[in-house]
Write a protein that holds these residues in place. Structure first.
Motif, mmCIF file in Angstrom:
data_model
loop_
_atom_site.group_PDB
_atom_site.id
_atom_site.type_symbol
_atom_site.label_atom_id
_atom_site.label_comp_id
_atom_site.label_asym_id
_atom_site.label_seq_id
_atom_site.Cartn_x
_atom_site.Cartn_y
_atom_site.Cartn_z
ATOM 1 N N VAL A 19 8.938 -2.798 -7.227
ATOM 2 C CA VAL A 19 8.387 -1.659 -7.945
ATOM 3 C C VAL A 19 7.052 -1.291 -7.302
ATOM 4 O O VAL A 19 6.207 -2.143 -7.070
ATOM 5 C CB VAL A 19 8.184 -2.015 -9.442
ATOM 6 C CG1 VAL A 19 7.570 -0.856 -10.190
ATOM 7 C CG2 VAL A 19 9.490 -2.436 -10.055
ATOM 8 N N ARG A 20 6.879 -0.019 -7.030
ATOM 9 C CA ARG A 20 5.614 0.444 -6.451
ATOM 10 C C ARG A 20 4.683 0.825 -7.597
ATOM 11 O O ARG A 20 4.819 1.899 -8.181
ATOM 12 C CB ARG A 20 5.842 1.632 -5.537
ATOM 13 C CG ARG A 20 6.661 1.271 -4.332
ATOM 14 C CD ARG A 20 6.926 2.481 -3.489
ATOM 15 N NE ARG A 20 7.772 2.116 -2.381
ATOM 16 C CZ ARG A 20 7.460 2.310 -1.120
ATOM 17 N NH1 ARG A 20 6.329 2.882 -0.800
ATOM 18 N NH2 ARG A 20 8.274 1.942 -0.165
ATOM 19 N N ASP A 21 3.754 -0.060 -7.896
ATOM 20 C CA ASP A 21 2.849 0.202 -9.009
ATOM 21 C C ASP A 21 1.392 0.199 -8.563
ATOM 22 O O ASP A 21 0.506 -0.064 -9.352
ATOM 23 C CB ASP A 21 3.076 -0.788 -10.138
ATOM 24 C CG ASP A 21 2.866 -2.231 -9.703
ATOM 25 O OD1 ASP A 21 2.717 -2.469 -8.496
ATOM 26 O OD2 ASP A 21 2.839 -3.110 -10.576
ATOM 27 N N ALA A 22 1.148 0.508 -7.302
ATOM 28 C CA ALA A 22 -0.230 0.580 -6.812
ATOM 29 C C ALA A 22 -0.884 1.851 -7.347
ATOM 30 O O ALA A 22 -0.244 2.897 -7.433
ATOM 31 C CB ALA A 22 -0.246 0.587 -5.289
ATOM 32 N N PRO A 23 -2.150 1.770 -7.701
ATOM 33 C CA PRO A 23 -2.836 2.971 -8.189
ATOM 34 C C PRO A 23 -2.942 4.028 -7.088
ATOM 35 O O PRO A 23 -3.108 3.702 -5.916
ATOM 36 C CB PRO A 23 -4.228 2.468 -8.572
ATOM 37 C CG PRO A 23 -4.238 1.013 -8.361
ATOM 38 C CD PRO A 23 -2.972 0.600 -7.718
ATOM 39 N N THR A 27 -3.842 3.867 -2.822
ATOM 40 C CA THR A 27 -2.972 4.311 -1.734
ATOM 41 C C THR A 27 -3.650 5.382 -0.886
ATOM 42 O O THR A 27 -3.465 5.416 0.326
ATOM 43 C CB THR A 27 -1.632 4.838 -2.279
ATOM 44 O OG1 THR A 27 -1.881 5.880 -3.211
ATOM 45 C CG2 THR A 27 -0.833 3.736 -2.934
#
Length: 93
Positions: A19-23, A27
């Motif tokens: 899951v891409r949950d970077a703020p 990014t």
């Protein structure tokens, strides 16, 4: 433990989907840093090729044998690393 999970995914035929949950702020900063590093790496690669070419021409004019072709290979290998690093990190992030 990591290897056990990797073997489990390979054994049952599923591929993990992280899951891409970077703020978004993070990014954007990573993209900015990657862009700057890519430009610096490209400039260093071009400078390395030019310097190696100049050294090769001076050695040829003097009639000396040298190992500049190996240096040119190392510079070009560095250029390949710099070129491939950005897409690899972008894929991971």
């Amino acid at each position: 433990m990591f290897m056990e999970r990797a073997h489990r995914f390979l054994a049952d035929g599923t591929v993990p989907d992280p899951v891409r949950d970077a703020p978004p702020e993070l990014t954007e900063k990573v993209d900015t840093v990657l862009g700057i590093v890519a430009w610096v790496g490209t400039a260093a690669g071009v400078a390395g090729v030019l310097i190696t070419g100049a050294m090769m021409s001076m050695s040829l004019r003097r009639g000396e044998g040298s190992e500049h072709l190996g240096r040119l290979g190392m510079v070009l290998a560095g250029c390949v690393l710099v070129t491939s690093a950005g897409p690899l990190v972008s894929f991971v992030v």
